[in-house]
Design a protein around this motif. Structure first.
Motif, mmCIF file in Angstrom:
data_model
loop_
_atom_site.group_PDB
_atom_site.id
_atom_site.type_symbol
_atom_site.label_atom_id
_atom_site.label_comp_id
_atom_site.label_asym_id
_atom_site.label_seq_id
_atom_site.Cartn_x
_atom_site.Cartn_y
_atom_site.Cartn_z
ATOM 1 N N ARG A 272 51.561 -8.558 -7.924
ATOM 2 C CA ARG A 272 52.719 -8.186 -7.116
ATOM 3 C C ARG A 272 53.792 -9.267 -7.250
ATOM 4 O O ARG A 272 53.472 -10.442 -7.448
ATOM 5 N N PHE A 273 55.044 -8.867 -7.121
ATOM 6 C CA PHE A 273 56.132 -9.800 -6.877
ATOM 7 C C PHE A 273 56.414 -9.786 -5.380
ATOM 8 O O PHE A 273 56.340 -8.738 -4.736
ATOM 9 N N PRO A 275 57.898 -9.425 -1.854
ATOM 10 C CA PRO A 275 59.048 -8.766 -1.218
ATOM 11 C C PRO A 275 59.892 -9.802 -0.484
ATOM 12 O O PRO A 275 61.110 -9.871 -0.656
ATOM 13 N N THR A 276 59.239 -10.607 0.342
ATOM 14 C CA THR A 276 59.876 -11.712 1.057
ATOM 15 C C THR A 276 58.986 -12.932 0.943
ATOM 16 O O THR A 276 57.809 -12.821 0.585
ATOM 17 N N PRO A 371 64.539 -11.553 1.599
ATOM 18 C CA PRO A 371 64.134 -10.982 0.299
ATOM 19 C C PRO A 371 64.150 -12.059 -0.783
ATOM 20 O O PRO A 371 65.182 -12.688 -1.019
ATOM 21 N N TYR A 372 63.008 -12.250 -1.438
ATOM 22 C CA TYR A 372 62.826 -13.385 -2.338
ATOM 23 C C TYR A 372 63.825 -13.373 -3.496
ATOM 24 O O TYR A 372 64.546 -14.337 -3.736
ATOM 25 N N GLU A 373 63.865 -12.286 -4.214
ATOM 26 C CA GLU A 373 64.699 -12.248 -5.413
ATOM 27 C C GLU A 373 66.184 -12.216 -5.056
ATOM 28 O O GLU A 373 67.019 -12.777 -5.784
ATOM 29 N N THR A 433 64.678 -6.418 -9.560
ATOM 30 C CA THR A 433 63.419 -6.686 -8.886
ATOM 31 C C THR A 433 62.315 -5.786 -9.448
ATOM 32 O O THR A 433 62.578 -4.851 -10.203
ATOM 33 N N LEU A 435 59.320 -4.642 -7.193
ATOM 34 C CA LEU A 435 58.420 -4.517 -6.062
ATOM 35 C C LEU A 435 57.514 -3.307 -6.253
ATOM 36 O O LEU A 435 57.781 -2.437 -7.080
ATOM 37 N N ILE A 436 56.450 -3.257 -5.482
ATOM 38 C CA ILE A 436 55.442 -2.225 -5.704
ATOM 39 C C ILE A 436 56.028 -0.819 -5.555
ATOM 40 O O ILE A 436 55.625 0.116 -6.256
ATOM 41 N N GLU A 437 57.009 -0.660 -4.662
ATOM 42 C CA GLU A 437 57.633 0.657 -4.495
ATOM 43 C C GLU A 437 58.349 1.096 -5.768
ATOM 44 O O GLU A 437 58.326 2.283 -6.124
ATOM 45 N N GLU A 438 58.970 0.140 -6.463
ATOM 46 C CA GLU A 438 59.646 0.461 -7.716
ATOM 47 C C GLU A 438 58.640 0.804 -8.812
ATOM 48 O O GLU A 438 58.872 1.706 -9.628
#
Length: 470
Positions: A272-273, A275-276, A371-373, A433, A435-438
């Motif tokens: 995972r990357f 999210p925050t 948000p990290y990115e 980004t 993220l898992i949703e993407e």
């Protein structure tokens, strides 16, 4: 096949002799449909000129490349899996297919995943889901764009089989993957030899790694060579830990069989990357105690390096091993500073990196649940991006009084390349980004309509980001 002058085969693994692997046969797949070919990576080893038919012949049917391994080799290794030693593993669904020199004269390995059963498959079918291969492409592409030392996904070929898995809707589509690595020798490779007290084979493998992966001429006693090797690997893995943290990447399964001796990120599972910013964030649903959570990754990799030291204990004195391993925290701390500044696109005005900025950075991101990115996108270039950041969608965060200390600390730094801020990537107002949703959204287009266009558009966006950050 027209041989490129840039193709320089060197099946060096064969020089090790017996005891490190077993010749195997690839599975015979009902179909071979190219879904991804990484010609950018292939060009580095002289294979970008292959026709699609030749590509399929070598990376779907696994007919040997000219002057290379005549039979694939499943490598032998053990490993600690979530801190439990497992002597019953090895290349269970992959093998070493070929080796060659790249454009920088590094020895590179082509390894597979999903290429069929081997003596180490146990109850597994030796296959890979298409989604698993697709996910690895996304991970390696984005990590590469972020400047992380990672394996590259070279090829994904759909194979026409229906697979049943417990962690995704079944039956699901199958694939075979080829990855390009600067070495598939793992910490677990040494652990297996130590398990069987194969001291001579350990020394031989040390010399092989020094010669072929570090460009060192082995010299001195067996202990001298082993300590040199451990020192090099310790530094590489400490750098890997820093790169994972700066990238906001959670590997998920940092077992000793998933860590190679060249420090590349590889063997991806439930990654995972972030999210925050969340030190407790985990990637694997089965990591119930957060052993490999985001914040634990540096310690996990340090622990793994200690296991490599333990595998060399029959060659080296204990104190000498401890002295080498003790440098890990210093290398990690130095590198994480450098990597965070790289992510911000800034450099100190003087020669010294001031930890005050990084302290404020960490405080802000952990307390604001930011948000990290997005943060690194907004502030790439430091103070030179203040106007852009303060007019962006997250300006309400930056206007808080607690954020003023960070902005003040930024004044001690200059942008590495201010011209980069006019790059189209930074002008579009949105970070790239993953993220898992993407990941799931992109996959839905493939699984529901066999529509790969959004996936390829995402790869283009990732590479555009990489060019901007370079």
């Amino acid at each position: 096949m027209i041989i490129s002058p840039n193709y320089k085969p060197e099946p060096a693994f064969l020089t090790l002799g017996q005891g490190y692997g077993d010749e195997v046969e690839a599975a015979d797949f009902p179909k071979t449909i190219i879904r991804y070919r990484n010609d950018r990576a292939a060009s580095e080893i002289g294979l970008d000129g292959l026709t699609d038919e030749e590509w399929t012949n070598h990376f779907g049917r696994f007919n040997p490349l000219p002057g290379n391994l005549m039979e694939p080799i499943a490598q032998r290794y053990h490993g600690h899996q979530f801190r439990h030693y497992n002597p019953d593993i090895g290349d269970g669904r992959g093998f070493l297919f070929a080796q060659m020199r790249d454009q920088n004269n590094r020895l590179m390995d082509l390894g597979t995943k999903g290429s069929g059963r081997t003596p180490y498959s146990r109850s597994g079918d030796g296959r890979l889901t298409l989604k698993g291969g697709y996910r690895e492409i996304l991970a390696t592409e984005l990590l590469e764009a972020l400047g992380v030392y990672t394996s590259r996904t070279l090829s994904i070929i759909e194979t026409g089989e229906s697979l049943h898995r417990g962690d995704e809707p079944s039956p699901t589509r199958s694939a075979v993957m080829v990855r390009l690595n600067h070495g598939h020798i793992r910490i677990g490779t040494f652990q297996r030899l130590a398990y069987f007290t194969e001291t001579e084979l350990i020394s031989k493998l040390v010399d092989y790694c020094l010669t072929h992966y570090y460009g060192e001429t082995p010299s001195g006693s067996a202990q001298d060579r082993a300590l040199k090797f451990l020192s090099l690997v310790t530094e590489k893995v400490a750098i890997q830990a820093a790169e994972l943290m700066a990238a906001g990447f959670v590997h998920g399964v940092l077992n000793t069989d998933n860590i190679n001796i060249t420090g590349e990120v590889f063997d991806f599972g439930p990654w995972r990357f972030l999210p925050t910013m969340d030190l407790a964030f985990t990637a694997a649903y089965f990591d119930e105690h957060g052993l490999y959570s985001f914040g634990h990754q540096p310690d996990a990799l340090h622990w793994n390096i200690y296991q490599l030291g333990g595998a060399l204990a029959d060659i080296c004195e204990e104190q000498a091993l401890k002295d080498v391993l003790a440098v890990y925290p210093e290398v990690y701390l130095r590198t994480i500073r450098e990597k965070l500044l790289r992510r911000l696109g800034i450099k100190p005005k003087g020669d010294k990196i001031d930890d005050e900025l990084l302290t404020h950075l960490n405080k802000f991101m952990t307390t604001e649940n930011f948000p990290y990115e997005r943060f690194f996108f907004d502030w790439y270039g430091g103070g030179a991006s203040e106007d852009r950041a303060m007019t962006g969608p997250e300006a309400h965060h930056y206007s808080k009084p607690s954020y003023g200390e960070f902005i003040a600390a930024l004044k001690s730094y200059d942008p590495v390349n201010e011209a980069a801020l006019s790059n189209a990537y930074f002008l579009n107002g949105k970070p790239c980004t993953m993220l898992i949703e993407e990941v799931e959204e992109l996959w839905s287009h493939i699984t529901e309509r066999d529509d790969w266009k959004p996936f390829h558009q995402k790869l283009e966006a990732i590479r555009e980001m990489g060019q901007a950050l370079a």
